[in-house]
Design an enzyme around this catalytic site. Structure first.
Site, PDB file in Angstrom:
ATOM      1  N   ILE A 152       0.836  -1.207   0.000  1.00  0.00           N
ATOM      2  CA  ILE A 152       0.000   0.000   0.000  1.00  0.00           C
ATOM      3  C   ILE A 152       0.865   1.249   0.000  1.00  0.00           C
ATOM      4  O   ILE A 152       0.587   2.217  -0.720  1.00  0.00           O
ATOM      5  CB  ILE A 152      -0.957  -0.013   1.201  1.00  0.00           C
ATOM      6  CG1 ILE A 152      -1.909  -1.214   1.109  1.00  0.00           C
ATOM      7  CG2 ILE A 152      -1.749   1.289   1.285  1.00  0.00           C
ATOM      8  CD1 ILE A 152      -2.743  -1.442   2.353  1.00  0.00           C
ATOM      9  N   THR A 230      -4.598   5.284   7.477  1.00  0.00           N
ATOM     10  CA  THR A 230      -5.479   4.226   6.977  1.00  0.00           C
ATOM     11  C   THR A 230      -4.903   2.864   7.366  1.00  0.00           C
ATOM     12  O   THR A 230      -5.264   1.851   6.766  1.00  0.00           O
ATOM     13  CB  THR A 230      -5.637   4.305   5.450  1.00  0.00           C
ATOM     14  OG1 THR A 230      -4.331   4.279   4.846  1.00  0.00           O
ATOM     15  CG2 THR A 230      -6.355   5.576   5.030  1.00  0.00           C
ATOM     16  N   ARG A 232      -3.677   1.255  11.126  1.00  0.00           N
ATOM     17  CA  ARG A 232      -4.341   0.747  12.324  1.00  0.00           C
ATOM     18  C   ARG A 232      -4.404   1.869  13.351  1.00  0.00           C
ATOM     19  O   ARG A 232      -3.452   2.637  13.499  1.00  0.00           O
ATOM     20  CB  ARG A 232      -3.593  -0.459  12.913  1.00  0.00           C
ATOM     21  CG  ARG A 232      -3.795  -1.760  12.150  1.00  0.00           C
ATOM     22  CD  ARG A 232      -5.227  -2.259  12.316  1.00  0.00           C
ATOM     23  NE  ARG A 232      -5.473  -3.546  11.676  1.00  0.00           N
ATOM     24  CZ  ARG A 232      -5.933  -3.713  10.453  1.00  0.00           C
ATOM     25  NH1 ARG A 232      -6.172  -2.654   9.694  1.00  0.00           N
ATOM     26  NH2 ARG A 232      -6.160  -4.923   9.971  1.00  0.00           N
ATOM     27  N   ASP A 256      -9.040   6.730   8.930  1.00  0.00           N
ATOM     28  CA  ASP A 256      -9.993   5.660   8.616  1.00  0.00           C
ATOM     29  C   ASP A 256     -10.008   4.604   9.706  1.00  0.00           C
ATOM     30  O   ASP A 256     -10.799   3.671   9.644  1.00  0.00           O
ATOM     31  CB  ASP A 256      -9.635   5.013   7.279  1.00  0.00           C
ATOM     32  CG  ASP A 256     -10.694   4.020   6.800  1.00  0.00           C
ATOM     33  OD1 ASP A 256     -11.871   4.432   6.709  1.00  0.00           O
ATOM     34  OD2 ASP A 256     -10.357   2.846   6.545  1.00  0.00           O
ATOM     35  N   GLU A 261     -12.392   0.681  17.733  1.00  0.00           N
ATOM     36  CA  GLU A 261     -13.460   0.546  16.746  1.00  0.00           C
ATOM     37  C   GLU A 261     -14.584  -0.416  17.157  1.00  0.00           C
ATOM     38  O   GLU A 261     -15.761  -0.101  16.961  1.00  0.00           O
ATOM     39  CB  GLU A 261     -12.875   0.114  15.404  1.00  0.00           C
ATOM     40  CG  GLU A 261     -12.054   1.215  14.746  1.00  0.00           C
ATOM     41  CD  GLU A 261     -11.399   0.732  13.471  1.00  0.00           C
ATOM     42  OE1 GLU A 261     -11.898  -0.242  12.877  1.00  0.00           O
ATOM     43  OE2 GLU A 261     -10.384   1.324  13.066  1.00  0.00           O
ATOM     44  N   HIS A 302     -13.516   2.959   9.028  1.00  0.00           N
ATOM     45  CA  HIS A 302     -12.689   1.827   8.571  1.00  0.00           C
ATOM     46  C   HIS A 302     -13.238   1.316   7.239  1.00  0.00           C
ATOM     47  O   HIS A 302     -13.631   0.172   7.089  1.00  0.00           O
ATOM     48  CB  HIS A 302     -12.655   0.696   9.605  1.00  0.00           C
ATOM     49  CG  HIS A 302     -11.452  -0.183   9.458  1.00  0.00           C
ATOM     50  ND1 HIS A 302     -10.763  -0.686  10.534  1.00  0.00           N
ATOM     51  CD2 HIS A 302     -10.800  -0.651   8.353  1.00  0.00           C
ATOM     52  CE1 HIS A 302      -9.743  -1.434  10.114  1.00  0.00           C
ATOM     53  NE2 HIS A 302      -9.754  -1.419   8.787  1.00  0.00           N
TER      54      HIS A 302
END
Length: 335
Positions: A152, A230, A232, A256, A261, A302
């Protein structure tokens, strides 16, 4: 074999059951797996989990027949690997599905922040077409700091060059191939933070990266710099992030991911019988709420993975992992 899919889309599970064939009995729920619902699926031999699921010891002990955890994601920091290895439970993941998907979302957050897009859209929806937001900034000639140059991170570097940005990167294991890239250099983390106009995080949650960006790191950043995460939520010290925003040291953040979460998705879980959350967890929940309402912060739920193409790759690889396990040769195994 009995398979239970958690946090699952019904249509996708129906398609998965058809693809797997008659050798598997497939069940599913839209709910994420946690200790409160695990007992309802205790006869599962395979569980397939997604974002928001918890696979702690308290959950896993409720699956006496469990043989495989097929994680429909790349990260597996929500799985108690020690328990799995001690009990002969195989854990497989999807190592590559959203390189472009997640990198594009990182840039979507950055562009939205740089041009105040959310405030502008909200104003026009109120009928305020004369609304003038604070001045934005161009990406061209800015320095993007990329923390983590895996799949990524590399795609983010490609996109940055497309915008005419310069890139400085940090990785514990630098790529010899990337070192030859124009308008790119590796640096130490402190050097990256002091040079970058925008810092984007693309590292997994490991003991080495938990709290990687905290008070010290924010103090090393350029005044007014932006942070994009984006990766963790645990990679960033959330209270430190709030302090950096409050002081003006950090100009804004696009997130994100957040540390708590599962609790943000189901806050009622805080009040269920037997729940004993620590003060630090509760502090994180309050901090996450502070970020979601901060004027200089954009938070998405997320959702960076959420494209048709990425979901297809996730499901295809997950089914391949299940078939490989059933055939006696587990694939993409992390435990």
């Amino acid at each position: 074999m009995k398979i239970s899919f958690f946090a699952a889309n019904e249509a996708e599970v129906v398609a998965a059951a058809a693809a797997l064939g008659p050798g598997f009995t497939v069940g599913s729920t839209a709910l994420p797996l946690d200790a409160h619902i695990a007992g309802n699926y205790a006869d599962s031999e395979i569980v397939s989990t997604f974002v928001g699921c918890t696979l702690s010891k308290a959950v896993l002990v409720q699956f006496p027949k469990l043989r495989l955890i097929a994680v429909r994601a790349t990260g597996y920091d929500n799985v108690d690997l020690d328990y799995c290895m001690a009990h002969g439970i195989v854990v497989s993941t999807v190592p590559a599905y959203g390189d472009a998907t997640v990198a594009e979302h990182a840039f979507a957050l950055l562009l939205a922040l740089s041009r105040h897009l959310v405030a502008c859209v909200e104003a026009t929806r109120r009928g305020e077409f004369g609304y003038v937001p604070a001045r934005g900034f161009e990406l061209r000639d800015k320095v993007l700091g990329v923390v983590g140059t895996g799949r990524i991170g590399r795609r983010a570097i490609e996109m940055a060059h497309g915008f005419g940005m310069k890139v400085v990167a940090f990785d514990a294991f630098p790529s010899a191939e990337l070192k030859e890239t124009p308008a790119f250099r590796y640096a130490s983390l402190p050097e990256l933070l002091s040079a970058a106009d925008i810092v984007t995080l693309h590292v997994p949650a490991t003991p080495e990266t938990i709290g990687l960006i905290g008070d010290r790191e924010f103090d090393q950043m350029k005044p007014g710099a932006m942070l994009i995460n984006t990766a963790r939520g645990q990679v960033v010290d959330t209270p430190a992030l709030i302090r950096a925003l409050a002081s003006g040291r950090l100009g804004g953040a696009g997130l994100d991911v957040l540390p708590q979460e599962p609790l943000l998705r189901r806050e009622d879980a805080l009040f269920k019988a037997g729940t004993t959350e620590t003060a630090s967890v509760l502090k994180d929940v309050v901090a996450d709420h502070t970020l979601t309402s901060h004027p200089n912060v954009l938070v998405t739920p997320h959702n960076a993975y959420n494209t048709v193409e990425a979901f297809q790759r996730i499901m295809d690889t997950t089914l391949d992992n299940i078939r490989a396990f059933a055939g006696g040769a587990p694939a993409n195994r992390v435990a």
